[in-house]
Design an enzyme around this catalytic site. Structure first.
Site, PDB file in Angstrom:
ATOM      1  N   VAL B  44      20.422  -6.869   1.503  1.00  0.00           N
ATOM      2  CA  VAL B  44      19.685  -8.137   1.420  1.00  0.00           C
ATOM      3  C   VAL B  44      20.599  -9.312   1.764  1.00  0.00           C
ATOM      4  CG1 VAL B  44      18.510  -9.713  -0.165  1.00  0.00           C
ATOM      5  CG2 VAL B  44      18.056  -7.256  -0.283  1.00  0.00           C
ATOM      6  N   ARG B  57       2.797  -2.451 -24.108  1.00  0.00           N
ATOM      7  CA  ARG B  57       3.366  -2.003 -25.391  1.00  0.00           C
ATOM      8  C   ARG B  57       4.876  -1.827 -25.256  1.00  0.00           C
ATOM      9  NH1 ARG B  57      -0.712   1.168 -24.151  1.00  0.00           N
ATOM     10  NH2 ARG B  57      -2.742   0.809 -25.137  1.00  0.00           N
ATOM     11  N   GLU B 138       3.339  -1.671   1.317  1.00  0.00           N
ATOM     12  CA  GLU B 138       3.544  -0.351   1.929  1.00  0.00           C
ATOM     13  C   GLU B 138       3.203   0.787   0.970  1.00  0.00           C
ATOM     14  OE1 GLU B 138       3.837   2.119   4.475  1.00  0.00           O
ATOM     15  OE2 GLU B 138       5.119   0.606   5.381  1.00  0.00           O
ATOM     16  N   VAL B 141      -0.549   2.758   0.346  1.00  0.00           N
ATOM     17  CA  VAL B 141      -1.132   3.845   1.130  1.00  0.00           C
ATOM     18  C   VAL B 141      -0.072   4.896   1.430  1.00  0.00           C
ATOM     19  CG1 VAL B 141      -2.351   4.472   3.242  1.00  0.00           C
ATOM     20  CG2 VAL B 141      -2.727   2.219   2.228  1.00  0.00           C
ATOM     21  N   GLY B 143       2.027   6.656  -0.298  1.00  0.00           N
ATOM     22  CA  GLY B 143       3.283   6.682  -1.049  1.00  0.00           C
ATOM     23  C   GLY B 143       4.507   6.337  -0.234  1.00  0.00           C
ATOM     24  N   LYS B 214      -7.705   3.275   0.592  1.00  0.00           N
ATOM     25  CA  LYS B 214      -6.612   3.409   1.562  1.00  0.00           C
ATOM     26  C   LYS B 214      -7.143   3.307   2.987  1.00  0.00           C
ATOM     27  CE  LYS B 214      -3.856   6.198  -1.632  1.00  0.00           C
ATOM     28  NZ  LYS B 214      -3.644   7.567  -2.135  1.00  0.00           N
TER      29      LYS B 214
END
Lengths: 442, 442
Positions: B44, B57, B138, B141, B143, B214
């Site tokens: 990055v 929780r 991304e 749809v 995985g 999807k």
């Protein structure tokens, strides 16, 4: 619809594109830029205008507007009004000089040039960074298959451990023919040449240079490390025989030319191993079914698991599709005043020597069929630390052949074993050695 | 190495990330952000800091630092110091309100929420554009499979004509089991539930809602048109019988739940057809071999030809890989002050009604085996303009079954044919109708 799309785009000043080269890929790029002008403008935000095409022999190109053609590529890439340069000439020089001139003049560059990127990508990336422009090259590897962008961007949050693929269509066609017809290498090559799958001088393909350049580019992106073609261990397919293909088939495998990039370790340091060679893979492996001129690449990443990308690896239109995808991306960046991700070589891993790379081997030996032979052969493997998984004897007497498959062992250990075997007088022919990949883990 | 990487990143102010949801995917995201902190920072340009995690929780989450946990998601997404928001909660509300609040506060958003994107992506995209921030998804749809970025960017210079894929792992597991064991639907579903492949309430998966969401997202990206889940024709797999699977097998096919997005035409206008339903595909088709919980998507484009993307469609780590790839992308954009490509809906194509969609059909009819039956059946097809490719009779007398496969015909014509057949007294059981896809073109 196309009128309104065109109108929307025309509200803003077009981006001017210079095209270097107008062969099979270049002419497809020029044609698609015209045919899809409205759609491309809508996707970029402004129209893309083909403003010049550099070629060597203008009179050979009757399918593009004559007024765009020039033989002066150098003048074209530095022309004041040009924003983006697309290069589909190939080779190292004069292309490197042209692209450096373009980048230094502030043009973003889209290239399909695997040889140049693999030999000297660093210089081009540095010039792009220094001038705040883009250098994209999706078309350089695996034609139309979106592969570099997924490696560079989609998997940027993961750790890639392995890239293994079929990235050369010519050799895949030849090996597919050898497998389906039982033909030898020379015969299959002749067929590939006749059908236009192999060039008149097929050296770059059959000796693995093309695949090695692509492997260097893939390894660089996958492992954030600078890898050049010279770092890639390379063996072509010209020594693959009909007997090798038959022997692979007998053990439920098929022969493919694979490009393999792995994250490994060398002397306790993280390292990268990159190699191109023929290998036997199980017919149940997804790469085994990739036939003819198709390409496919397996990627393994720590979190994502196994991924596969499949499609056409060459040809004018498929390559042009990848070029135009990049062209839209660099044009969008130009419009928004931004720049895509540049070279990422921070990891700076060492290249693992081929001798340390581990894999399995299929070894076939023509032997005299007499007592003690197997014991001697087995000890040659054992003495070099290579463990044998299976041994099979085919034939008897003078026609006996021993076929061995090893467990995973370093390449150097296998080489020493083969050297030792060559000294045994009862081995009538050194036989063939081929690596075995893609078997379930031991 | 990791120290120097961390140092390089630490020179600049970190980007702060809020995580909404900490289930299977969220906890994988949190863990990988920590484990790969050095690498992510290097990619990055600045470190990514997990600055808050919204959960319902807090005492249930012992694997993340307690001081990061909050139940006040609304306060977290608008917190001054947060730069980027990652959402892995799922569902429509309260997530839509939270993400809109985040976008309006100038945070870029990464979401894995297919249901929300498919129901109301337009509102989110508009908010992202209005506030000059990114919305990436991304992971929504297929995985870990890089699919949306290739559609949106790599193929931006091409014309996509068709997207066809297996995008739901639960139904693919169930159909794979029915195929390999001959089990019925209920039995295979019970096995999937026992193994954790199906949720306690499997409705969203088995009735095709998940795949339809999807499909809407894929169609929108592929055809530059707004498509919502309500535009998708949908049939689940609960009516698929062991007999259907056996019948598919008898004709060299296998049954898969497919999501199919096509560029078509309706009333002479360019249109989009989007559907999810079980279908028979030839076992030689690459999608036929995609087993268990894997996903795979075929894309056809005019210039690129056929492409396939394959990998893990679900699971904590694979989904986290896609989320982190997006996170790196939006973080890079934030660092460079730019924005990725936004929604592209310029083409604004109409949705083709399902009745006009054309495909082939496999129809099986339990008939009384007597003269004239075939003639009557054939005329029911002919009168509705449906051409028959093959007819096969199985059994005799009371156990006779006619199995017909049609040429390509509109869905409405097949429906009229089935209506007509249901009126014949010699048909003992209406039998089953299933679409047939992926056959070689006629």
């Amino acid at each position: 619809m196309s009128a309104s799309v065109g109108d929307a785009g025309d509200k803003r000043k077009p981006l001017k594109v210079a095209l270097l080269g107008c062969g099979v890929v270049g002419s497809a790029v020029a044609r698609l830029m015209t045919e899809q002008a409205g759609e491309l403008a809508a996707r970029v935000g402004v129209p893309l205008e083909l403003a010049g095409i550099a070629v060597r022999r203008p009179n050979r190109h009757t399918d593009v507007p004559a007024e765009l053609l020039t033989t002066d590529a150098e003048a074209l890439v530095t022309r004041e009004d040009i924003d983006l340069v697309v290069e589909v000439i190939g080779g190292i020089e004069p292309v490197r000089s042209l692209l450096l001139a373009a980048l230094k003049s502030g043009k973003s560059v889209v290239s399909a040039n695997k040889a140049l990127l693999a030999e000297d990508g660093a210089t081009l990336h540095a010039a792009a960074a220094a001038n705040g422009v883009d250098l994209y090259y999706e078309a350089a590897v695996a034609g139309a298959i979106p592969l570099l962008r997924p490696l560079r961007e989609s998997l940027a949050g993961d750790r890639i451990t392995r890239v293994m693929g079929i990235v050369n269509g010519t050799t895949n066609f030849i090996l597919s023919r050898m497998t389906s017809t039982g033909a030898g290498f020379a015969e299959a090559l002749a067929e590939a040449t006749a059908l236009g799958y192999a060039e008149a001088d097929p050296t770059a393909d059959i000796d693995g240079f093309d695949a090695a350049a692509k492997a260097a580019i893939l390894a660089g992106l996958a492992f954030h490390t600078r890898v050049t073609a010279a770092d890639v261990y390379r063996e072509g397919i010209s020594a693959v025989t009909a007997a090798d293909v038959a022997s692979a088939s007998a053990m439920g495998c098929t022969v493919k030319l694979l490009a393999i990039c792995e994250r490994t370790s060398s002397d306790g340091e993280a390292a990268v191993a990159v190699r191109v060679h023929p290998a036997m893979i199980p017919t149940s492996h997804p790469l085994a079914g990739v036939g003819d001129a198709f390409n496919a690449v397996f990627v393994e990443a720590e979190a994502a698991g196994s991924l596969m990308f499949y499609g056409r690896g060459a040809g004018g239109e498929p390559t042009a599709s990848a070029v135009l995808g990049d062209l839209v991306a660099v044009a969008r960046n130009r419009v928004s005043g931004s720049r895509g991700a540049g070279e990422s070589a921070y990891a700076d891993l060492v290249i693992q020597p081929m001798g340390e790379v581990t894999t399995r081997y299929h070894v076939s030996l023509d032997v005299a069929d007499r007592p003690g032979v197997l014991a001697s052969v087995a000890s040659a493997f054992a003495d070099n630390g290579v463990s044998i998984q299976t041994v099979r004897q085919e034939g008897r007497g003078d026609a006996a052949t021993l076929v061995l498959v090893t467990h995973v062992a370093p390449d150097a250990a296998l080489a020493s074993t083969v050297q030792r075997l060559s000294e045994y007088e009862f081995i009538r022919r050194a036989g063939s050695v081929m690596r075995v990949e893609g078997m379930p883990s031991e």
